[in-house]
Design a protein around this motif. Structure first.
Motif, PDB file in Angstrom:
ATOM      1  N   SER A  80       0.830  -1.208   0.000  1.00 46.73           N
ATOM      2  CA  SER A  80       0.000   0.000   0.000  1.00 46.73           C
ATOM      3  C   SER A  80       0.863   1.256   0.000  1.00 46.73           C
ATOM      4  N   ASN A 133     -11.339  -5.747   0.271  1.00 46.87           N
ATOM      5  CA  ASN A 133     -10.103  -5.037   0.602  1.00 46.87           C
ATOM      6  C   ASN A 133     -10.351  -3.523   0.606  1.00 46.87           C
ATOM      7  N   PRO A 134     -10.026  -2.839   1.698  1.00 43.18           N
ATOM      8  CA  PRO A 134     -10.276  -1.390   1.782  1.00 43.18           C
ATOM      9  C   PRO A 134      -9.202  -0.542   1.113  1.00 43.18           C
ATOM     10  N   LEU A 135      -8.219  -1.177   0.460  1.00 45.26           N
ATOM     11  CA  LEU A 135      -7.079  -0.429  -0.076  1.00 45.26           C
ATOM     12  C   LEU A 135      -7.517   0.672  -1.026  1.00 45.26           C
ATOM     13  N   PRO A 157     -10.523   2.261  -1.581  1.00 43.17           N
ATOM     14  CA  PRO A 157     -11.203   3.393  -0.939  1.00 43.17           C
ATOM     15  C   PRO A 157     -10.284   4.247  -0.064  1.00 43.17           C
ATOM     16  N   LYS A 158      -9.357   3.607   0.647  1.00 47.47           N
ATOM     17  CA  LYS A 158      -8.458   4.376   1.519  1.00 47.47           C
ATOM     18  C   LYS A 158      -7.508   5.249   0.710  1.00 47.47           C
ATOM     19  N   LEU A 159      -7.049   4.732  -0.437  1.00 56.66           N
ATOM     20  CA  LEU A 159      -6.179   5.534  -1.291  1.00 56.66           C
ATOM     21  C   LEU A 159      -6.945   6.721  -1.884  1.00 56.66           C
ATOM     22  N   ARG A 207      -9.501   8.190  -0.469  1.00 52.33           N
ATOM     23  CA  ARG A 207      -9.696   9.124   0.635  1.00 52.33           C
ATOM     24  C   ARG A 207      -8.439   9.950   0.889  1.00 52.33           C
ATOM     25  N   GLN A 208      -7.283   9.320   0.769  1.00 51.00           N
ATOM     26  CA  GLN A 208      -6.031  10.017   1.052  1.00 51.00           C
ATOM     27  C   GLN A 208      -5.625  10.986  -0.049  1.00 51.00           C
ATOM     28  N   ASN A 240     -17.088  13.589   3.201  1.00 53.29           N
ATOM     29  CA  ASN A 240     -15.993  12.630   3.340  1.00 53.29           C
ATOM     30  C   ASN A 240     -16.320  11.333   2.602  1.00 53.29           C
ATOM     31  N   LEU A 291     -16.328   4.864   3.162  1.00 53.36           N
ATOM     32  CA  LEU A 291     -15.538   3.676   2.848  1.00 53.36           C
ATOM     33  C   LEU A 291     -16.403   2.438   2.577  1.00 53.36           C
TER      34      LEU A 291
END
Length: 311
Positions: free
Chosen positions: A190, A227-229, A231-233, A235-236, A271, A274
């Motif tokens: 990640s 896998n939340p990868l 969505p987290k990317l 968000r970042q 926001n 997720l």
């Protein structure tokens, strides 16, 4: 003595993996002796016969019954066998990938490979920015990063290496020569993808694999963890997200599609949501699979039901 036994067990396991790898490489080398179309059709027929005799075939049938309760047993069996054939084709196509991918952006006459969404490819190439392209295990998904490289589009691809280290090395060498940057899936992957997005480049990920500690959602109406990868990317880095897939066409032809930008769901405060984002990915892949169910890898334990099957 205990240490000696452990070393012997590891050596035997390593030798077994080497034997399996050599058998696989030998089979693929034999395929190289034949024309691509004949070899691919042969691999299809062979996997249909072998696949139905494996334990995974039973898992595949259970998955298909759960996903398509409205279909008859004959229809379920037909899809399962076609899915095994799809896997055989995928293996054989590795041998002939350089020959099969005949699409030239400068001369887009119809050939084996046709591409849909060319303006999106060109926009991402000519207007650099962080973006994510996602796909699923549909048809020959390996052709998508090859297409990106053909368009001069820099994409760092996350992939899961095979468990066999000898096969993994061969696959990595093959992919890296044709698909641009590769990041093996592991604990630090990640961060590698985040660095690419931070540099204003694109990444590619598969989103239909099981993930034990993922975000809860549904896939074909049954609970899964995703896998939340991705969505987290998003968000970042607030990056754009594009769905892409491969479709098998008659006559050993292929259509590669990149779809318009996907609007990611957000909560009342703006926001990224997720769980809703993960569900959106599941829904997109499910739509693809429903359209061409025989072109998805049903032997994957996506719903984590393998442990419930009697031996």
């Amino acid at each position: 003595m205990k240490l000696f036994i452990t070393r012997v067990v590891l050596a035997l396991r390593n030798f077994q993996q080497w034997l399996v790898a050599q058998a696989m490489f030998g089979f693929l080398n034999v395929l190289k002796l034949f024309p691509a179309d004949g070899a691919i059709r042969f691999a299809d027929r062979m996997m249909r016969r072998l696949g139905r005799r494996t334990r995974r075939h039973r898992l595949m049938l259970v998955n298909l019954r759960n996903a398509f309760p409205e279909k008859s047993e004959a229809e379920i069996e037909e899809i399962a066998l076609a899915s095994w054939g799809n896997m055989g084709r995928l293996a054989a196509e590795y041998v002939f990938l350089d020959e099969l991918f005949d699409y030239d952006p400068e001369r887009p006459e119809p050939g084996r490979v046709e591409v849909s969404g060319i303006p999106i490819f060109l926009d991402l190439r000519d207007n650099p920015r962080p973006f994510i392209v996602f796909t699923g295990h549909t048809a020959n998904f390996e052709l998508l990063p090859v297409a990106g490289a053909a368009f001069g589009l820099t994409v760092t691809v996350l992939f899961r290496p095979p468990n066999n280290p000898y096969v993994a090395k061969k696959v990595f060498d093959f992919r890296s020569a044709r698909m641009g940057k590769l990041v093996p899936s592991h604990a630090g992957s990640s961060f590698a993808l985040a660095r690419q997005l931070e540099a204003g480049q694109g990444v590619g990920v598969l989103v239909d694999q099981k993930f034990g500690k993922g975000l809860k959602g549904t896939f074909f109406g049954r609970e899964v963890k995703t896998n939340p990868l991705l969505p987290k990317l998003v968000r970042q880095f607030d990056c754009e997200v594009y769905p892409a897939r491969c479709i098998r066409l008659p006559g050993n032809r292929y259509r590669l599609e990149i779809e318009p930008r996907l609007e990611m769901p957000r909560d009342a405060k703006g926001n990224l949501d997720l769980p809703a984002a993960a569900q959106l990915l599941n829904d997109k892949v499910e739509g693809w699979v429903r359209e061409y169910p025989e072109q998805w890898l049903w032997y994957h334990d996506r719903w984590q039901i393998k442990k419930t099957l009697a031996p």
